[in-house]
Design an enzyme around this catalytic site. Structure first.
Site, PDB file in Angstrom:
ATOM      1  N   CYS A 132       0.896  -1.215   0.021  1.00  0.00           N
ATOM      2  CA  CYS A 132       0.004   0.050   0.075  1.00  0.00           C
ATOM      3  C   CYS A 132       0.878   1.222   0.137  1.00  0.00           C
ATOM      4  CB  CYS A 132      -0.977  -0.017   1.359  1.00  0.00           C
ATOM      5  SG  CYS A 132      -2.069   1.626   1.112  1.00  0.00           S
ATOM      6  N   HIS A 162       0.004   4.798  -0.074  1.00  0.00           N
ATOM      7  CA  HIS A 162      -0.213   5.778   0.881  1.00  0.00           C
ATOM      8  C   HIS A 162      -0.039   5.427   2.163  1.00  0.00           C
ATOM      9  CE1 HIS A 162      -4.032   4.046   2.038  1.00  0.00           C
ATOM     10  NE2 HIS A 162      -3.971   5.011   3.022  1.00  0.00           N
ATOM     11  N   HIS A 222      -8.596  -3.500  -7.173  1.00  0.00           N
ATOM     12  CA  HIS A 222      -8.748  -2.062  -7.331  1.00  0.00           C
ATOM     13  C   HIS A 222      -9.290  -1.684  -8.779  1.00  0.00           C
ATOM     14  CE1 HIS A 222      -6.334  -2.547  -3.798  1.00  0.00           C
ATOM     15  NE2 HIS A 222      -6.227  -1.555  -3.526  1.00  0.00           N
ATOM     16  N   ASP A 229     -10.157   6.347  -2.913  1.00  0.00           N
ATOM     17  CA  ASP A 229      -8.864   6.823  -2.217  1.00  0.00           C
ATOM     18  C   ASP A 229      -8.894   8.378  -2.466  1.00  0.00           C
ATOM     19  OD1 ASP A 229      -6.269   7.186  -1.371  1.00  0.00           O
ATOM     20  OD2 ASP A 229      -5.534   5.507  -2.241  1.00  0.00           O
ATOM     21  N   CYS A 245      -3.094   7.398  -4.683  1.00  0.00           N
ATOM     22  CA  CYS A 245      -3.097   5.883  -4.426  1.00  0.00           C
ATOM     23  C   CYS A 245      -1.424   5.540  -5.080  1.00  0.00           C
ATOM     24  CB  CYS A 245      -3.957   5.343  -5.167  1.00  0.00           C
ATOM     25  SG  CYS A 245      -4.046   3.250  -4.888  1.00  0.00           S
ATOM     26  N   GLY A 246      -0.720   5.059  -4.104  1.00  0.00           N
ATOM     27  CA  GLY A 246       0.640   4.646  -4.440  1.00  0.00           C
ATOM     28  C   GLY A 246       0.737   3.646  -5.274  1.00  0.00           C
ATOM     29  N   THR A 247       0.179   2.332  -5.171  1.00  0.00           N
ATOM     30  CA  THR A 247       0.059   1.216  -5.906  1.00  0.00           C
ATOM     31  C   THR A 247      -0.572   1.685  -7.238  1.00  0.00           C
ATOM     32  OG1 THR A 247      -1.891   0.285  -4.802  1.00  0.00           O
ATOM     33  CG2 THR A 247       0.476  -0.392  -4.037  1.00  0.00           C
TER      34      THR A 247
HETATM   35  O1  PYC Z   1      -1.772   3.876  -1.825  1.00  0.00           O
HETATM   36  O2  PYC Z   1      -1.466   1.786  -2.807  1.00  0.00           O
HETATM   37  C1  PYC Z   1      -2.386   2.806  -2.099  1.00  0.00           C
HETATM   38  C2  PYC Z   1      -3.450   2.351  -1.722  1.00  0.00           C
HETATM   39  C3  PYC Z   1      -3.889   1.264  -1.833  1.00  0.00           C
HETATM   40  C4  PYC Z   1      -5.307   1.331  -1.263  1.00  0.00           C
HETATM   41  C5  PYC Z   1      -5.487   2.690  -0.902  1.00  0.00           C
HETATM   42  N1  PYC Z   1      -4.441   3.015  -1.058  1.00  0.00           N
END
Ligand code: PYC
Length: 334
Positions: free
Chosen positions: A89, A91, A224, A250, A254-256
């Site tokens: 994840c 974030h 997602h 989100d 969202c990082g991923t």
């Molecule tokens: O930031 O990877 C992320 C993430 C995954 C689900 C919510 N945020």
């Protein structure tokens, strides 16, 4: 039996992060991937209690820190979310590093650098501390790649949607603007949630065993949905709304999801190695993404992306889960 969890609450560019600092369950397994399997089997009630209403909410996301498997690394992280225990994840990482460094929970071997073990693999992180506060966190994510492109699904209200599936630590169905979808800027969050719930289920039904990580078959299926569109700020490279869990959009970019997006654009020749990608969230907060390296995943082109963002601590919380006293000890979802 009543159990007690001390938590530090923060948000990363608007999306919540809850680091649980006490009440760690005794997980077996050497790697954090093995510990995650044990947690899911026996201790998932802790996640539900801390993430679901009334102690959490639809967007709630958190983590526990564990000792690393390798002494070269600084710590291992178990992500707990409303949707389960994500392999990775972004974030959540930015928030966890901010909390861990500011609160002295992580003492990196090298100041400004952290080696973090996740169920999706090792993640290298850099951060800058200014006047005791973490100003920014930059993570080098796991290898990200475009898994499949130009797939089709029917959405009751919108009609046929064409989408790609890319991996950035989780599998994302990415829906770009097209005939039946003009872009996130034209849709409310509740409409995007409604469409996402429907198409995620159909995608996994219609494309069974399609999306399986080549190096870890426990990481599978589209979890997602990423809707894209026109940025609010013309200087941004793109904007998304990422759906996760059952009802969450989100608040961060969202990082991923940004990693998956960059891998998709790279493979399609729309983003180059070394280029910066400013990604806006649904609320307009931004991450700075960059392609750090080109690599391979199985027989596919892949990238190592980096994601840079910030987080702010806002609360210190002691939460109890007491099933003998509280009928909603393990939370609920509506
Ligand atoms: O930031 O990877 C992320 C993430 C995954 C689900 C919510 N945020």
């Amino acid at each position: 039996m009543k159990t007690v969890y001390k938590c530090i609450d923060a948000h990363t560019c608007g999306n919540p992060v809850r680091v649980v600092t006490t009440g760690h369950p005794p997980l077996s397994g050497k790697s954090i991937g093995e510990k995650r399997q044990h947690f899911l089997k026996e201790y998932d009630w802790i996640r539900k209690g801390l993430m679901f209403e009334p102690r959490g909410h639809d967007m709630m996301s958190g983590s526990f820190f564990f000792e690393p498997q390798s002494s070269e690394n600084d710590f291992a992280i178990l992500f707990i979310e409303t949707s389960g225990c994500l392999p990775m994840c972004g974030h959540g990482t930015i928030g966890a590093i901010t909390i861990g460094v500011e609160e002295g929970l992580i003492n990196p071997k090298v100041e400004g650098k952290v080696r973090m073990e996740t169920p999706a693999g090792l993640v290298n992180i850099e951060y800058e501390k200014v006047n005791g506060k973490v100003a920014w966190v930059k993570l080098k994510n796991v290898a990200s790649y475009l898994a499949e492109e130009n797939l089709s699904i029917d959405c009751k209200e919108l009609g046929e949607l064409i989408f790609d599936v890319a991996y950035g630590g989780n599998f994302y169905a990415i829906v770009d603007p097209q005939k039946n979808f003009s872009g996130v800027q034209d849709f409310t969050a509740s409409k995007l949630i409604q469409y996402s719930q429907e198409i995620r289920e159909k995608i996994n039904q219609n494309y069974p065993n399609h999306f399986i990580h080549p190096e870890d078959e426990r990481i599978r299926d589209v979890s997602h949905i990423q809707w894209t569109g026109t940025p609010l700020n013309p200087n941004s490279s793109g904007r998304n709304a990422v759906f996760y869990g059952d009802k969450a959009i989100d608040r961060s970019p969202c990082g991923t999801g940004t990693s998956a997006r960059m891998a998709q654009l790279f493979t399609k020749g729309k983003l180059k190695n070394g280029e910066t990608f400013i990604h806006e969230s649904y609320i307009g907060s931004t991450f700075e993404g960059r392609i750090e390296e080109e690599t391979k995943m199985g027989d596919k082109k892949a990238i190592i992306p980096s994601i840079k963002g910030w987080a702010k601590i806002y609360g210190y919380n002691t939460i109890t889960i007491d099933p003998e006293d509280d009928p909603y000890a393990y939370g609920f979802q509506v």
